[in-house]
Design an enzyme around this catalytic site. Structure first.
Site, PDB file in Angstrom:
ATOM      1  CB  THR A 170      -0.923   0.028   1.236  1.00  0.00           C
ATOM      2  OG1 THR A 170      -0.122  -0.026   2.426  1.00  0.00           O
ATOM      3  CG2 THR A 170      -1.889  -1.140   1.227  1.00  0.00           C
ATOM      4  CD  GLU A 188      -0.370  -4.979  12.131  1.00  0.00           C
ATOM      5  OE1 GLU A 188       0.213  -4.235  12.927  1.00  0.00           O
ATOM      6  OE2 GLU A 188      -0.185  -4.934  10.898  1.00  0.00           O
ATOM      7  CG  ASP A 311       0.819  -1.979  15.715  1.00  0.00           C
ATOM      8  OD1 ASP A 311       1.765  -1.948  14.926  1.00  0.00           O
ATOM      9  OD2 ASP A 311      -0.359  -1.808  15.348  1.00  0.00           O
ATOM     10  CE  LYS A 338       1.086   2.525  14.435  1.00  0.00           C
ATOM     11  NZ  LYS A 338       0.508   1.159  14.493  1.00  0.00           N
TER      12      LYS A 338
END
Length: 691
Positions: A170, A188, A311, A338
Site C-alpha cells: 500500500t 498483523e 505495535d 508511534k
C-alpha cells in the site's frame, strides 16, 4: 580518493536537488528528497487565505464493479500534470490547471487480495522520474508507466511468497539513486518484512534487504545483516508467523550520503513474550535502518522500541534537515513514530541526539541518550494482566505525514492523544491463518486526551466513552517542546503541509480543511467539504496561480471500527474526492446525506441458538470490512442486504462471486455450515433490531 568521491556525491546531490526542488512543482512524495512537505510558495498567505475556495474537483474514482475505499495518496505535479493513485492502485493523470482526466491506468488488482491487507485497499501514492510513473499495487506488483500516455513500460512481482505469507502493498515507491524502492505490508496478518530495489529503467531487481530473520529451517540467512539481527531473537521464536517488520510506508533518500532510510514496522505477533519467548530486542523491528542505496547493505540502525509489544512501528514519515545543535551544524533525520517520542538522529551515523515525548507516554520514563534505549516502566508489561498504556496501538502519530517548516523552525505533527488497554490473547488462538489477522493481543480504547479519571475496566469500550481525538501540534525540535496545539478533532487528523508564507494546512475526519497560522495555531480559514481527509496536502503554482490540493475519502485501518460522533462519514456519503483550492475560488458542494433505505426483512434461516451463536463467533473475520449492525464503515451493510444478495450469500462467501468488487472467497477458512450459521446470525440479529 575520498575527496574525489565527495565531490562527485556533491555534484550528484546538486543535480538531483535541482531536478526535485522546483518551487512551482511537487515532483516527489515529500516535494524534495528531504521530504519536509514544505512549500516555498508565498502567494497564499495570512492576509488573503480567508478567500481560499475551490478551483476544481475530481471525483471520477469509481472503478466499475468495485467498492469505494479510502484515499491516502499524495499527488505529484510536474510540467502541468498531476499524478496520483486512488483505491485499488488505479493511477490517474490530470491537467493540473483544470482537473481534466488525461489518462487512467487500472492494474486490475486481484480482488481476493483485499483479504490479505490489514488496512483496506488503499494506496499512498506514486513516484515520478524521467518520463515514468511508478506505482506499487495492492497485490504486490511494481509497475512503471509512460508518464505521457499511461501505457505499461514494465511490471514486476515484488512478493517473495504468495502462498504462505499474507503480503500486501500500500506504500508509495521512492527514488533512491538509480533504483526505485518499495516495501510491503502485512505484519498483523503474518508476513516477513523486506525492502526491494529495482533499476529505474529496466525494472531489474538490484537488491533486497530483509528486515527480520526467517525460519532457520528453510535456509541460511540472506546477508550478514540478517545474521546480526538473528542474535536478538530467541531460538524458539514464532517463525511460522513471519516475524513482521514490514516496511509499509516511510522511506527517505539522502543523495549526498547515498543512503536510503527505511522505517520498519511492528513484530508478529505483537507481544514479544509470544513472538520471541526467550526474549531479545528482535532487530530490526520498530527501527530506522540506513541502507547503502547501491548495494542494499546496512550502514547503521536505530531501534526506537526494542522488543516492541505495542505495535509501535517506526514507519511514520521521516524528514531530513540540517540543524545547528550544540554549536555545530548536523545533518539530521527527524521522526515522530508511534511510541510517543520525537527523535532527532545524526543521519550519517545513526546516533540519537534527542528523544523527547510529544504526547503522553506511560510505557517508558525516558530515552537514555547514552545508550539510545528507553527506560521502561512497570506499566509496559501486560503479559500477566491488562494494562492501560499510552500511546494507543494507533500511536501518538500514525502514517499521516507531518511537515517541517525551515522558515518557522517547527515540525507540525498530526497527533493522537489517546491510550489503550492491552491484554493477552490465549496462546492457543495465536496461529497462522491465510488472509486473517494474527496479532496475539487484544486491545480496547482508553479515555482520550489525558482524561484518565474514572477509567473503565477492560477489555470492552463502553458506549459513553469519549471519542478518539486528534490534535495538530507545533513542535520545536531543538527545544523539545510544544509551541501550540489545535483544538481537538474527532478521530485522527490528516497529513500536513507547511508553507514559506507562514501557513499550515490539514484536513480532518470531520470533513474540514483548515489553514492555521504557523506562529500561534490560529485558524485562518476552514472549509467544510463533508468528506473526511487522511492524505497529505500539496501546493503548486501554474501561470502565477498557487494551488493547494488534497485527496479525500475515509478508509484505512480506522475504518474497521465504528465512527465516533463528528466524523463526516456518519452524516454524508463517503466517496473519494480530490479538492484543489486557490484564492477567490468557489464553494465546495457537500456530498449527499447518508440515508439507509431498508430492504425487505429476510425470513429467519435458523432459530437454533447454537447455530446463531456460532455465526456470531465467526463474524469477527467479517468485521474487518463490514460494519457491525449496519455501521456506516461497512462494505456493504450486511444488516440490510437485498433479497438477491441473501439468495447468493453462499456463492459470494465461498465461491468468490463478488471477488472483483472486493469480497474475497473464504472457501479455505469457512465450511458450508459455517456460512449458513453466519447468515443465520446476521438475519436473526437484523430481525431483532427491527422489532
Amino acid at each position: 580518493m575520498k575527496k574525489f568521491t565527495y565531490v562527485i556525491a556533491t555534484l550528484l546531490t546538486v543535480g538531483l536537488a535541482q531536478a526535485a526542488d522546483d518551487s512551482h512543482e511537487w515532483p516527489l512524495y515529500g516535494r524534495t528528497f528531504e521530504e519536509a512537505r514544505f512549500s516555498p510558495l508565498r502567494h497564499i498567505d495570512r492576509s488573503n487565505v480567508r478567500t481560499l475556495g475551490l478551483a476544481w474537483e475530481f471525483n471520477d474514482f469509481v472503478v466499475r464493479g468495485r467498492t469505494h475505499r479510502g484515499n491516502e495518496a499524495t499527488p505529484l505535479v510536474s510540467d502541468g500534470v498531476m499524478y496520483f493513485a486512488g483505491p485499488w492502485s488505479v493511477v490517474y493523470a490530470l491537467d493540473a490547471r483544470t482537473g481534466k482526466l488525461l489518462w487512467k491506468y487500472d492494474p486490475q488488482v486481484d480482488g481476493n487480495w483485499l483479504r490479505r491487507a490489514c488496512c483496506d485497499g488503499v494506496n499512498k501514492g506514486v513516484a515520478l522520474w524521467k518520463g515514468y510513473v511508478y506505482v506499487a499495487t495492492l497485490d504486490g506488483y511494481l509497475i512503471a508507466l509512460d508518464a505521457k500516455t499511461g501505457s505499461l513500460a514494465w511490471r514486476n512481482d515484488t512478493f517473495v511468497d504468495r502462498v504462505t505469507m499474507n503480503y500486501a502493498s500500500t506504500g508509495a515507491p521512492r527514488i533512491a539513486g538509480n533504483n526505485i524502492v518499495i516495501g510491503n505490508s502485512g505484519a498483523e496478518m503474518g508476513a516477513r518484512g523486506y525492502v526491494s530495489a529495482y533499476d529505474l529503467g529496466t525494472g531489474k531487481l538490484a537488491w533486497r534487504f530483509f528486515t527480520v530473520p526467517g525460519d532457520p529451517a528453510k535456509g541460511p540467512d540472506e546477508s550478514p545483516d540478517v545474521t546480526l539481527a538473528r542474535k536478538t531473537w530467541s531460538k524458539d521464536s514464532r517463525w511460522d508467523l513471519g516475524g513482521g517488520g514490514t516496511a509499509w510506508d516511510s522511506m527517505v533518500y539522502d543523495p549526498a550520503l547515498n543512503l536510503l532510510y527505511v522505517g520498519v514496522g511492528n513484530g508478529m505477533p505483537h507481544p514479544v513474550w509470544s513472538r520471541s519467548p526467550g526474549g531479545g530486542d528482535n532487530l530490526y523491528l520498530s527501527s530506522i535502518v540506513a541502507l547503502d542505496a547501491s548495494s542494499g547493505r546496512m550502514r547503521w540502525y536505530y531501534q526506537t522500541t526494542p522488543a516492541d509489544s505495542y505495535d509501535y512501528t517506526a514507519t511514520q514519515n521521516m524528514i531530513l534537515a540540517d540543524m545547528k545543535i550544540g554549536g555545530k551544524t548536523r545533518r539530521v533525520l527527524m521522526q515522530a513514530p508511534k511510541n510517543g517520542f520525537f527523535y532527532i538522529l545524526d543521519r550519517a551515523t545513526g546516533k540519537v541526539l534527542s528523544a523527547k515525548p510529544y504526547t503522553k507516554v506511560s510505557w517508558a520514563e525516558r530515552v537514555d541518550l547514552k545508550t539510545g534505549r528507553p527506560i521502561l516502566t512497570a506499566q509496559a508489561d501486560y503479559s500477566k494482566e491488562a494494562k492501560e498504556i499510552w500511546p494507543s496501538q494507533a500511536g501518538g502519530h500514525n502514517w499521516m505525514p507531518m511537515s517541517y517548516s525551515d522558515a518557522a523552525k517547527l515540525v507540525f505533527i498530526p497527533t493522537m492523544d489517546a491510550g489503550m488497554y492491552f491484554k493477552m490473547e490465549p496462546s492457543k488462538d495465536v496461529h497462522f491463518r491465510v488472509g486473517a489477522n494474527n496479532e496475539g493481543d487484544s486491545v480496547a480504547w482508553a479515555r482520550s486526551a489525558g482524561d484518565t479519571a474514572n477509567p473503565r475496566s477492560p477489555p470492552n469500550p463502553g458506549p459513553n466513552d469519549p471519542p478518539f481525538r486528534s490534535v495538530l501540534k507545533a513542535w520545536d525540535p531543538l527545544a523539545s517542546k510544544i509551541v501550540w496545539q489545535s483544538a481537538p478533532k474527532p478521530y485522527w487528523g490528516g497529513g500536513v503541509l507547511s508553507t514559506a508564507s507562514g501557513l499550515v494546512f490539514q484536513g480532518a475526519a470531520d470533513g474540514s480543511f483548515s489553514a492555521y497560522d504557523a506562529k500561534d495555531g490560529r485558524v485562518l480559514r476552514s472549509i467544510d467539504t463533508g468528506t473526511a481527509m487522511m492524505a497529505g496536502p500539496i501546493s503548486y503554482e501554474l501561470d502565477g496561480v498557487q494551488y493547494v490540493a488534497v485527496l479525500a475519502g475515509f478508509g484505512g485501518a480506522m475504518n474497521q471500527v465504528g465512527y465516533p460522533p463528528g466524523v463526516a462519514a456518519l452524516q454524508y456519503q463517503n466517496s473519494e474526492r480530490l479538492f484543489v483550492f486557490k484564492l477567490n475560488g468557489g464553494a465546495v458542494s457537500l456530498p449527499p446525506v447518508r440515508r439507509r433505505e431498508l430492504q425487505p426483512l429476510p425470513a429467519a434461516t435458523s432459530k437454533d441458538p447454537a447455530v446463531i451463536a456460532h455465526g456470531m463467533s465467526l463474524f469477527g473475520r467479517c468485521g474487518v470490512c463490514h460494519g457491525f449492525r449496519g455501521l456506516p464503515n461497512g462494505y456493504p451493510d450486511l444488516w440490510n442486504l437485498a433479497p438477491g444478495t441473501h439468495a447468493a450469500f453462499q456463492s459470494i462467501v465461498l465461491e468468490g462471486a463478488l471477488s472483483y468488487a472486493g469480497m474475497p472467497s473464504f472457501k479455505d477458512a469457512l465450511s458450508v455450515d459455517d456460512v449458513k450459521a453466519l447468515q443465520a446470525f446476521i438475519i436473526s440479529d437484523e430481525i431483532n433490531l427491527r422489532k
